[in-house]
Scaffold this active site. Structure first.
Site, short mmCIF file in Angstrom:
data_model
loop_
_atom_site.label_atom_id
_atom_site.label_comp_id
_atom_site.label_asym_id
_atom_site.label_seq_id
_atom_site.Cartn_x
_atom_site.Cartn_y
_atom_site.Cartn_z
N ARG A 15 0.82 -1.22 0.00
CA ARG A 15 0.00 0.00 0.00
C ARG A 15 0.85 1.27 0.00
O ARG A 15 0.47 2.27 0.59
CB ARG A 15 -0.97 0.03 1.20
CG ARG A 15 -1.98 -1.09 1.20
CD ARG A 15 -3.25 -0.66 0.48
NE ARG A 15 -4.16 -1.78 0.35
CZ ARG A 15 -5.28 -1.92 1.06
NH1 ARG A 15 -5.63 -0.99 1.90
NH2 ARG A 15 -6.05 -2.95 0.86
N ARG A 46 -3.46 6.50 0.13
CA ARG A 46 -3.91 7.70 0.84
C ARG A 46 -2.89 8.38 1.72
O ARG A 46 -3.11 9.50 2.18
CB ARG A 46 -5.17 7.36 1.65
CG ARG A 46 -6.40 7.22 0.77
CD ARG A 46 -7.56 6.65 1.52
NE ARG A 46 -7.23 5.30 1.98
CZ ARG A 46 -8.00 4.59 2.81
NH1 ARG A 46 -9.10 5.11 3.28
NH2 ARG A 46 -7.64 3.38 3.15
N ARG A 62 -6.54 11.39 -7.34
CA ARG A 62 -7.78 10.64 -7.24
C ARG A 62 -9.01 11.53 -7.14
O ARG A 62 -10.14 11.03 -7.24
CB ARG A 62 -7.71 9.75 -5.98
CG ARG A 62 -7.14 8.36 -6.17
CD ARG A 62 -8.10 7.40 -6.86
NE ARG A 62 -9.47 7.50 -6.39
CZ ARG A 62 -9.92 6.95 -5.29
NH1 ARG A 62 -9.15 6.22 -4.55
NH2 ARG A 62 -11.19 7.09 -4.92
N ASP A 105 -6.70 -3.33 -7.54
CA ASP A 105 -7.28 -3.92 -6.33
C ASP A 105 -7.60 -5.37 -6.59
O ASP A 105 -7.79 -5.77 -7.74
CB ASP A 105 -8.54 -3.17 -5.89
CG ASP A 105 -8.93 -3.57 -4.47
OD1 ASP A 105 -8.33 -3.03 -3.52
OD2 ASP A 105 -9.79 -4.45 -4.30
N TYR A 122 -14.67 -12.01 0.41
CA TYR A 122 -15.48 -10.83 0.06
C TYR A 122 -16.72 -11.24 -0.73
O TYR A 122 -17.78 -10.64 -0.58
CB TYR A 122 -14.65 -9.83 -0.77
CG TYR A 122 -13.60 -9.13 0.06
CD1 TYR A 122 -13.95 -8.15 0.98
CD2 TYR A 122 -12.26 -9.46 -0.07
CE1 TYR A 122 -12.99 -7.51 1.74
CE2 TYR A 122 -11.29 -8.83 0.69
CZ TYR A 122 -11.67 -7.85 1.60
OH TYR A 122 -10.72 -7.22 2.36
#
Ligand code: 1CP
Length: 353
Positions: free
Chosen positions: A37, A41, A50, A86, A161
């Protein structure tokens, strides 16, 4: 099947890089380091790039995905880029109703709970993966001698998921399904293995020099369930990319008891989370497998002296393995001060490899 002759791993651009050398148990010119990662962010330039673009749309816009992948390489001088995408992108490209909700994570329009749900899953075609190949080509053209790592979610983490329909803590849905409806589970694991395998292969063929399989939630499984219901599907996903000559890395969290089984699905390198010191991981693996890890993400916000001592411990413990690539024990927390990551890279590069 081999990679094309103009691939970065084949034409000499990345084969001698510190990352690939360490993954192959050689002696690198410096200790390689990258961060799970690392794109994302924690970077103001990511938040700017973004703005106004939804997560999955950003992943499927090749120019933007390439730019976001390159940002942390430029800023931190890390030894690898990790492709910005992702684990649910293969689902999206197959036509499944999936989105990434800000502050939540992947959410499906309809969870996959029964054999009939699994049978109705659409196939992921090679053509649908074209935006991925294009983004990878744009990225490696800019990266030069810095290798790009491709990745995919492992079948269990992806299926978690799909069955839950959203992030969950205990992953009860998939763990129940593998016992209560083993045929449906097997079919779902096979579907996810194929989707992840094709996603990995598209990235490697287009220019990635290594690939990491993320089984982030494998730690919710006992060893017997992992071996009987999960490992065969992870091996099947990797079957799509074996023999290409690109190092394969396997990572999960809470997997201290599963390390040997995760290595035995057939990978070159094991990623270790922050719970187990690397010398102990190396001992458990018999001293033959290069390791990646495992700075505790919690310490990124500690005073520098505390973090530096921890990084030096990780470097010492990693020296016991046949190869060591420095990373975090899980992803960069969004609130991380990015200058701390740059400082870690400088520290790691300053020590003898
Ligand atoms: O809007 C945003 O910025 C969303 C946050 C985000 C980002 C930056 C998500 C949603 N995914 C990503 C990118 C991403 N995801 C990358 C590339 C970036 C990099 O590493 O530098 C990678 C490798 C992933 C892989 C991924 N997605 C994993 C495996 C790795 C891990 O962290 O364990 C998992 C479990 C996911 C699911 C996911 N996607 C996003 C979130 C918030 C989550 C986790 C949700 C949960 O807690 O279950």
């Amino acid at each position: 099947m081999t990679l094309p002759s103009d691939h970065p791993l084949m034409d000499g651009r990345t084969s001698g890089s510190p990352l690939i050398t360490a993954y192959r148990s050689g002696t690198p010119s410096r200790r390689p380091v990258w961060f799970m990662r690392q794109a994302g962010r924690s970077l103001p330039e990511y938040r700017a790039a973004r703005e106004g673009t939804a997560m999955l749309e950003a992943c499927l816009t090749p120019e933007l995905a390439a730019e976001i992948t390159l940002q942390p390489v430029r800023r931190h001088g890390v030894d690898a880029g990790i492709f910005f995408s992702d684990i649910v992108i293969p689902l999206k490209l197959a036509g499944i109703d999936v989105d990434i909700k800000p502050g939540v994570g992947p959410v499906l329009g309809a969870p996959i709970r029964t054999a009939a749900d699994v049978a109705a899953l659409p196939e992921l075609t090679d053509e649908a993966l074209e935006p991925i190949r294009k983004a990878v080509r744009l990225t490696v053209d800019e990266l030069g001698s810095t290798p790009l790592i491709g990745f995919a979610g492992a079948p269990y983490t992806l299926a978690a998921y799909m069955v839950e329909g959203k992030p969950s803590r205990d992953h009860l849905g998939p763990r129940t399904m593998m016992h209560a409806d083993p045929d449906a589970w097997k079919a779902l694991a096979a579907w996810t293995a194929e989707a992840s395998g094709k996603f990995l292969r598209a990235q490697l063929e287009a220019g990635a020099s290594a690939a990491q399989l993320f089984d982030s939630w494998a730690g919710s499984l006992g060893l017997a369930d992992y071996q009987n219901h999960v490992a065969p599907a992870s091996a099947a996903a990797l079957d799509h990319v074996r023999g290409l000559g690109a190092p394969l890395i396997h990572f999960g969290t809470g997997t201290s008891e599963l390390l040997g089984a995760m290595r035995d699905v057939g990978v070159d390198v094991l990623g270790v989370d922050y719970r187990l010191p690397l010398d102990e991981a190396n001992r458990r693996l018999g001293g033959t497998t290069p390791l990646q890890g495992n700075i505790d993400p919690a310490l990124l916000s500690a005073p520098w002296e505390v973090l530096e001592a921890h990084v030096r411990d990780v470097l010492d413990a990693g020296s016991s393995a046949p190869g060591h690539v420095v990373n975090l024990g899980h992803g960069v927390p969004p609130e991380t001060d990015p200058t701390v990551l740059t400082r870690i890279v400088e520290l790691v590069h300053s020590v003898t490899p």
